[in-house]
Motif scaffolding. Structure first.
Motif, PDB file in Angstrom:
ATOM      1  N   ALA A  11      20.684 -90.210  -0.453  1.00 40.76           N
ATOM      2  CA  ALA A  11      21.314 -89.017   0.128  1.00 40.76           C
ATOM      3  C   ALA A  11      21.178 -87.828  -0.823  1.00 40.76           C
ATOM      4  O   ALA A  11      20.854 -86.713  -0.418  1.00 40.76           O
ATOM      5  CB  ALA A  11      22.785 -89.282   0.430  1.00 40.76           C
ATOM      6  N   MET A  12      21.399 -88.101  -2.101  1.00 44.47           N
ATOM      7  CA  MET A  12      21.291 -87.055  -3.119  1.00 44.47           C
ATOM      8  C   MET A  12      19.850 -86.560  -3.203  1.00 44.47           C
ATOM      9  O   MET A  12      19.588 -85.352  -3.236  1.00 44.47           O
ATOM     10  CB  MET A  12      21.752 -87.630  -4.466  1.00 44.47           C
ATOM     11  N   GLN A  14      17.529 -86.658  -0.946  1.00 45.51           N
ATOM     12  CA  GLN A  14      17.151 -85.899   0.256  1.00 45.51           C
ATOM     13  C   GLN A  14      17.757 -84.505   0.248  1.00 45.51           C
ATOM     14  O   GLN A  14      17.104 -83.543   0.630  1.00 45.51           O
ATOM     15  CB  GLN A  14      17.584 -86.650   1.521  1.00 45.51           C
ATOM     16  N   SER A  15      19.015 -84.412  -0.180  1.00 41.52           N
ATOM     17  CA  SER A  15      19.624 -83.083  -0.132  1.00 41.52           C
ATOM     18  C   SER A  15      19.007 -82.168  -1.195  1.00 41.52           C
ATOM     19  O   SER A  15      18.814 -80.981  -0.960  1.00 41.52           O
ATOM     20  CB  SER A  15      21.152 -83.152  -0.204  1.00 41.52           C
ATOM     21  N   LEU A  16      18.652 -82.736  -2.353  1.00 42.46           N
ATOM     22  CA  LEU A  16      17.961 -81.927  -3.366  1.00 42.46           C
ATOM     23  C   LEU A  16      16.618 -81.447  -2.833  1.00 42.46           C
ATOM     24  O   LEU A  16      16.249 -80.284  -2.971  1.00 42.46           O
ATOM     25  CB  LEU A  16      17.735 -82.736  -4.645  1.00 42.46           C
ATOM     26  N   GLN A  17      15.890 -82.372  -2.209  1.00 51.58           N
ATOM     27  CA  GLN A  17      14.573 -82.021  -1.689  1.00 51.58           C
ATOM     28  C   GLN A  17      14.675 -80.911  -0.640  1.00 51.58           C
ATOM     29  O   GLN A  17      13.960 -79.908  -0.711  1.00 51.58           O
ATOM     30  CB  GLN A  17      13.897 -83.252  -1.083  1.00 51.58           C
ATOM     31  N   ALA A  18      15.593 -81.085   0.310  1.00 54.81           N
ATOM     32  CA  ALA A  18      15.739 -80.089   1.372  1.00 54.81           C
ATOM     33  C   ALA A  18      16.153 -78.737   0.788  1.00 54.81           C
ATOM     34  O   ALA A  18      15.606 -77.698   1.155  1.00 54.81           O
ATOM     35  CB  ALA A  18      16.771 -80.566   2.397  1.00 54.81           C
ATOM     36  N   GLY A  19      17.100 -78.765  -0.132  1.00 54.22           N
ATOM     37  CA  GLY A  19      17.589 -77.519  -0.723  1.00 54.22           C
ATOM     38  C   GLY A  19      16.503 -76.798  -1.497  1.00 54.22           C
ATOM     39  O   GLY A  19      16.334 -75.580  -1.377  1.00 54.22           O
ATOM     40  N   PHE A 105      24.892 -77.028  -5.789  1.00 52.85           N
ATOM     41  CA  PHE A 105      23.458 -76.777  -5.703  1.00 52.85           C
ATOM     42  C   PHE A 105      23.102 -75.426  -6.324  1.00 52.85           C
ATOM     43  O   PHE A 105      22.056 -75.278  -6.955  1.00 52.85           O
ATOM     44  CB  PHE A 105      22.992 -76.843  -4.247  1.00 52.85           C
TER      45      PHE A 105
END
Ligand code: CA
Length: 225
Positions: A11-12, A14-19, A105
């Motif tokens: 989850a972490m 993916q959210s880093l990648q998307a951000g 972020f």
């Protein structure tokens, strides 16, 4: 700018990648230290975001191994709040900065940009070539007083060209820094983006700041064209 994220919590990661992608970075994710180490050896990343507690090879060992290989890619290490890291230990392994989870972020982005700037001392916050100015933090591009709107990809290519201003940059090099592994299209896509950049930053102002070096690539005129 191309970033490697080494993080086993999906989850972490993916959210880093998307951000980061939303900010115009190209991002690869490695789910364990072994893959992280392999990718870091294969690709010239602009920075690595490295979780400390990882399967197979932990963040300490990964970072130390990179430095032993004489690889000085900036590393931002992520540590758990209840972790046993003390700052000195983290920096001893050659990490450039560290951030304790949970973090915002926005803070991560600011630290990452600081690392990318610091990478080379001569790198100013705002990149300029003559009267062409690009601000990596706000994503603003100006020609003189004229604001220019670019897409995230165009911006990313221009930023890379401006950081390499005065040097010839090949299409392959641009691909490597601006696209990630999920892209396996035609490298000639770079030409399409260069053309659209020229119609925005050069042609309306009667300039030729992005030169084509036949058979070699492109060169950003350091005086803005
Ligand atoms: Ca972890």
């Amino acid at each position: 700018m191309r970033i490697l994220v080494v993080e086993d919590e999906q989850a972490m990661a993916q959210s880093l990648q998307a951000g980061l992608e939303a900010e115009g970075f190209a991002v690869d994710v490695a789910p364990d230290g072994q893959q992280g180490l392999w990718l870091a050896g294969e690709v010239a990343y602009d920075a690595i975001i490295l979780d400390l507690m990882l399967p197979k090879v932990n963040g300490f060992v990964l970072c130390r191994t990179l430095r032993e290989r004489d690889d000085w890619t900036p590393v931002l290490m992520l540590t758990a709040k209840d972790g046993h890291l003390d700052e000195a230990e983290g920096l001893d392994t050659g990490a450039d900065d560290y951030l304790t989870k949970p973090f915002s972020f926005v803070v991560l982005l600011a630290r990452l940009r600081a690392l990318l700037r610091r990478r080379s001392r001569a790198r100013p916050t705002i990149l300029s070539s003559g009267d062409l100015h690009l601000d990596p933090a706000t994503h603003e591009v100006r020609r003189g007083t004229n604001e220019i709107k670019l897409t995230a990809r165009e911006f990313s290519i221009l930023e890379f060209l401006m950081r390499e201003s005065g040097n010839v940059v090949s299409k392959a090099k641009i691909m490597e820094h601006v696209w990630d592994f999920s892209f396996d299209g035609d490298p000639n896509i770079v030409e399409v983006y260069i053309r659209s950049l020229r119609t925005k930053i050069d042609i309306p102002f009667n300039r030729r700041s992005i030169g084509t070096i036949r058979g070699a690539g492109y060169k950003m005129a350091s005086n803005g064209g």
